[in-house]
Write a protein that holds these residues in place. Structure first.
Motif, mmCIF file in Angstrom:
data_model
loop_
_atom_site.group_PDB
_atom_site.id
_atom_site.type_symbol
_atom_site.label_atom_id
_atom_site.label_comp_id
_atom_site.label_asym_id
_atom_site.label_seq_id
_atom_site.Cartn_x
_atom_site.Cartn_y
_atom_site.Cartn_z
ATOM 1 N N PRO A 10 0.795 -1.232 0.000
ATOM 2 C CA PRO A 10 0.000 0.000 0.000
ATOM 3 C C PRO A 10 0.828 1.282 0.000
ATOM 4 N N ARG A 11 2.104 1.165 0.330
ATOM 5 C CA ARG A 11 2.993 2.330 0.238
ATOM 6 C C ARG A 11 3.935 2.191 -0.947
ATOM 7 N N ASP A 12 4.879 1.274 -0.873
ATOM 8 C CA ASP A 12 5.904 1.140 -1.904
ATOM 9 C C ASP A 12 5.297 0.745 -3.240
ATOM 10 N N GLY A 13 4.268 -0.064 -3.191
ATOM 11 C CA GLY A 13 3.631 -0.493 -4.428
ATOM 12 C C GLY A 13 2.850 0.624 -5.097
ATOM 13 N N LEU A 14 1.957 1.253 -4.333
ATOM 14 C CA LEU A 14 1.068 2.248 -4.933
ATOM 15 C C LEU A 14 1.789 3.533 -5.317
ATOM 16 N N GLN A 15 2.906 3.851 -4.654
ATOM 17 C CA GLN A 15 3.618 5.071 -5.033
ATOM 18 C C GLN A 15 4.354 4.910 -6.364
ATOM 19 N N PRO A 49 1.865 15.939 -1.227
ATOM 20 C CA PRO A 49 0.991 15.428 -2.290
ATOM 21 C C PRO A 49 1.400 15.913 -3.669
ATOM 22 N N ARG A 50 2.164 16.987 -3.710
ATOM 23 C CA ARG A 50 2.666 17.475 -5.001
ATOM 24 C C ARG A 50 3.672 16.488 -5.588
ATOM 25 N N LEU A 51 4.485 15.866 -4.711
ATOM 26 C CA LEU A 51 5.501 14.926 -5.172
ATOM 27 C C LEU A 51 4.927 13.538 -5.409
ATOM 28 N N LEU A 52 4.058 13.096 -4.513
ATOM 29 C CA LEU A 52 3.460 11.763 -4.632
ATOM 30 C C LEU A 52 1.953 11.861 -4.379
ATOM 31 N N PRO A 53 1.186 12.261 -5.395
ATOM 32 C CA PRO A 53 -0.265 12.392 -5.196
ATOM 33 C C PRO A 53 -0.941 11.078 -4.806
ATOM 34 N N GLN A 54 -0.277 9.947 -5.129
ATOM 35 C CA GLN A 54 -0.855 8.651 -4.756
ATOM 36 C C GLN A 54 -0.953 8.474 -3.242
ATOM 37 N N MET A 55 -0.155 9.253 -2.496
ATOM 38 C CA MET A 55 -0.109 9.132 -1.039
ATOM 39 C C MET A 55 -0.826 10.274 -0.322
ATOM 40 N N ALA A 56 -1.527 11.106 -1.061
ATOM 41 C CA ALA A 56 -2.107 12.316 -0.478
ATOM 42 C C ALA A 56 -3.125 12.027 0.627
ATOM 43 N N ASP A 57 -3.749 10.861 0.587
ATOM 44 C CA ASP A 57 -4.805 10.539 1.564
ATOM 45 C C ASP A 57 -4.323 9.653 2.698
ATOM 46 N N CYS A 58 -3.014 9.612 2.950
ATOM 47 C CA CYS A 58 -2.490 8.660 3.928
ATOM 48 C C CYS A 58 -3.120 8.853 5.312
ATOM 49 N N PHE A 235 11.006 -9.152 7.310
ATOM 50 C CA PHE A 235 11.223 -8.909 5.887
ATOM 51 C C PHE A 235 10.073 -8.106 5.297
ATOM 52 N N ASP A 236 10.413 -7.069 4.536
ATOM 53 C CA ASP A 236 9.420 -6.329 3.769
ATOM 54 C C ASP A 236 9.121 -7.078 2.479
ATOM 55 N N SER A 237 7.884 -6.992 2.052
ATOM 56 C CA SER A 237 7.508 -7.528 0.745
ATOM 57 C C SER A 237 6.242 -6.828 0.298
ATOM 58 N N SER A 238 5.900 -7.011 -0.972
ATOM 59 C CA SER A 238 4.742 -6.328 -1.535
ATOM 60 C C SER A 238 3.857 -7.324 -2.271
ATOM 61 N N GLN A 239 2.580 -7.280 -1.978
ATOM 62 C CA GLN A 239 1.682 -8.190 -2.681
ATOM 63 C C GLN A 239 1.786 -7.972 -4.185
ATOM 64 N N ALA A 240 1.884 -9.083 -4.898
ATOM 65 C CA ALA A 240 1.963 -9.104 -6.362
ATOM 66 C C ALA A 240 3.217 -8.442 -6.896
ATOM 67 N N GLY A 241 4.191 -8.155 -6.023
ATOM 68 C CA GLY A 241 5.451 -7.580 -6.469
ATOM 69 C C GLY A 241 5.373 -6.137 -6.900
ATOM 70 N N LEU A 242 4.296 -5.437 -6.508
ATOM 71 C CA LEU A 242 4.212 -4.019 -6.831
ATOM 72 C C LEU A 242 5.327 -3.265 -6.125
ATOM 73 N N GLY A 243 5.886 -2.276 -6.787
ATOM 74 C CA GLY A 243 6.796 -1.409 -6.056
ATOM 75 C C GLY A 243 8.079 -1.077 -6.756
ATOM 76 N N GLY A 244 8.752 -0.106 -6.160
ATOM 77 C CA GLY A 244 10.002 0.411 -6.667
ATOM 78 C C GLY A 244 10.209 1.793 -6.093
ATOM 79 N N CYS A 245 11.300 2.433 -6.440
ATOM 80 C CA CYS A 245 11.581 3.771 -5.929
ATOM 81 C C CYS A 245 11.496 4.771 -7.074
ATOM 82 N N PRO A 246 10.620 5.782 -6.980
ATOM 83 C CA PRO A 246 10.505 6.768 -8.060
ATOM 84 C C PRO A 246 11.794 7.547 -8.304
ATOM 85 N N TYR A 247 12.704 7.543 -7.321
ATOM 86 C CA TYR A 247 13.923 8.334 -7.431
ATOM 87 C C TYR A 247 15.163 7.461 -7.618
#
Length: 314
Positions: A10-15, A49-58, A235-247
């Motif tokens: 919900p964080r690393d994947g959706l961003q 939210p300007r940088l990561l609008p996907q996280m604006a509603d955290c 260990f961190d992991s992401s459902q369905a392997g979603l994720g990465g770093c935008p930077y």
């Protein structure tokens, strides 16, 4: 449980995807993930939210998870924060723990949070001080640090291991509840992982934290085994392997939660997670993000004949 899996989808994947999931669907997905037995879920990040609008509603997500007073969350609500402002908002919203990324790479640090590594460590100390002052009257129980690009950087290449350990010591001294290591760019190999986590444990002991791996070059689960051998149990992991770093260019593919659960359970390590419920959460994700690629070998192949969970085989 023998091992804790911290779900970061919900964080690393959706961003990492362009479209934004609605608050209602995020909450539904997170609750479905929790129903599988996950006891830690990183639900988002308190960033601009300007940088990561996907996280604006955290904040809204955290408050919604607390809104059902008859069925309060039976899992730790984690959130990533890059600075004191984010930490203040996260603690006020009701997170259980905040996680702060500190990059070992100067270039990545500037691209990610617009600070040098030393400036980020100083900001981390301020976050810890804020928590000491306000944590006792909130849901928040602690502040974690994760050293990003600990195993290599797409901008700088090799990252000096002595530098990583020096940063870890400084973060522990600043008040970190735990200090984990993140393979932000998918550069790590098993020998390196075992060596660095062994050093981390030797230097900061019980404050040595968990591992965050990406499967960018296919080494994710091999690195998990190496970290296990070094004593890592979160260990961190992401459902369905979603994720990465935008930077971090090319930093695709968190390790898949479904595959990680199978690996650990097949090795006789109890995760407390049921695969059928985890796959049901995957269905919620698929409906929330139609057409989004979802990865994982176990969801495709199924569990092998005769598979038993670790607690059943004991």
């Amino acid at each position: 449980m023998d091992v804790t899996i911290s779900e970061v989808g919900p964080r690393d994947g959706l961003q990492s995807i362009e479209r934004t999931m609605s608050t209602t669907l995020k909450v539904a997905w997170i609750r479905a993930l929790a129903a599988s037995g996950l006891r830690e879920i990183e639900v988002g990040s308190f960033v601009s939210p300007r940088l990561l609008p996907q996280m604006a509603d955290c904040g809204d997500v955290v408050r919604a998870l607390h809104s059902d007073t008859e069925n309060p969350p039976a899992f730790d609500i984690l959130a990533l924060v890059p600075n004191l402002k984010g930490a203040e908002a996260a603690i006020a919203a009701g997170v259980t723990r905040v996680s702060v990324p500190i990059s070992a790479s100067e270039t990545h640090s500037r691209r990610n949070i617009n600070r040098t590594t030393d400036e980020a460590i100083a900001e981390f100390a301020r976050i810890c001080a804020h928590h000491r002052e306000h944590g006792g009257v909130s849901e928040c129980t602690g502040v974690e640090a994760g050293i990003s690009t600990a195993f290599g950087c797409t901008y700088e290449g090799v990252v000096d291991e002595d530098r990583v350990i020096d940063i870890a010591v400084k973060l522990a001294e600043a008040g970190a509840e735990s200090v984990g290591l993140s393979d932000t760019t998918g550069y790590a190999n098993p020998a390196q992982v075992k060596r660095l986590f062994t050093r981390l444990d030797a230097e900061i002991g019980e404050r040595a934290g968990g591992a965050h791996f990406h499967n960018t070059r296919g080494q994710g689960l091999a690195n998990v085994v190496a970290a296990l051998e070094a004593g890592v149990r979160t260990f961190d992991s992401s459902q369905a392997g979603l994720g990465g770093c935008p930077y971090a260019p090319g930093a695709s593919g968190n390790i898949v939660t479904e595959d990680l659960v199978f690996l650990l359970e097949a090795m006789g390590l109890d995760t407390g997670i049921r695969m059928d419920a985890l796959l049901a959460a995957r269905d919620v994700l698929r409906e929330a993000l139609p057409g989004e690629p979802l990865y994982g070998n176990v969801p495709d192949a199924g569990l092998p004949l005769g598979f038993r969970y670790a607690h059943e085989a004991a």
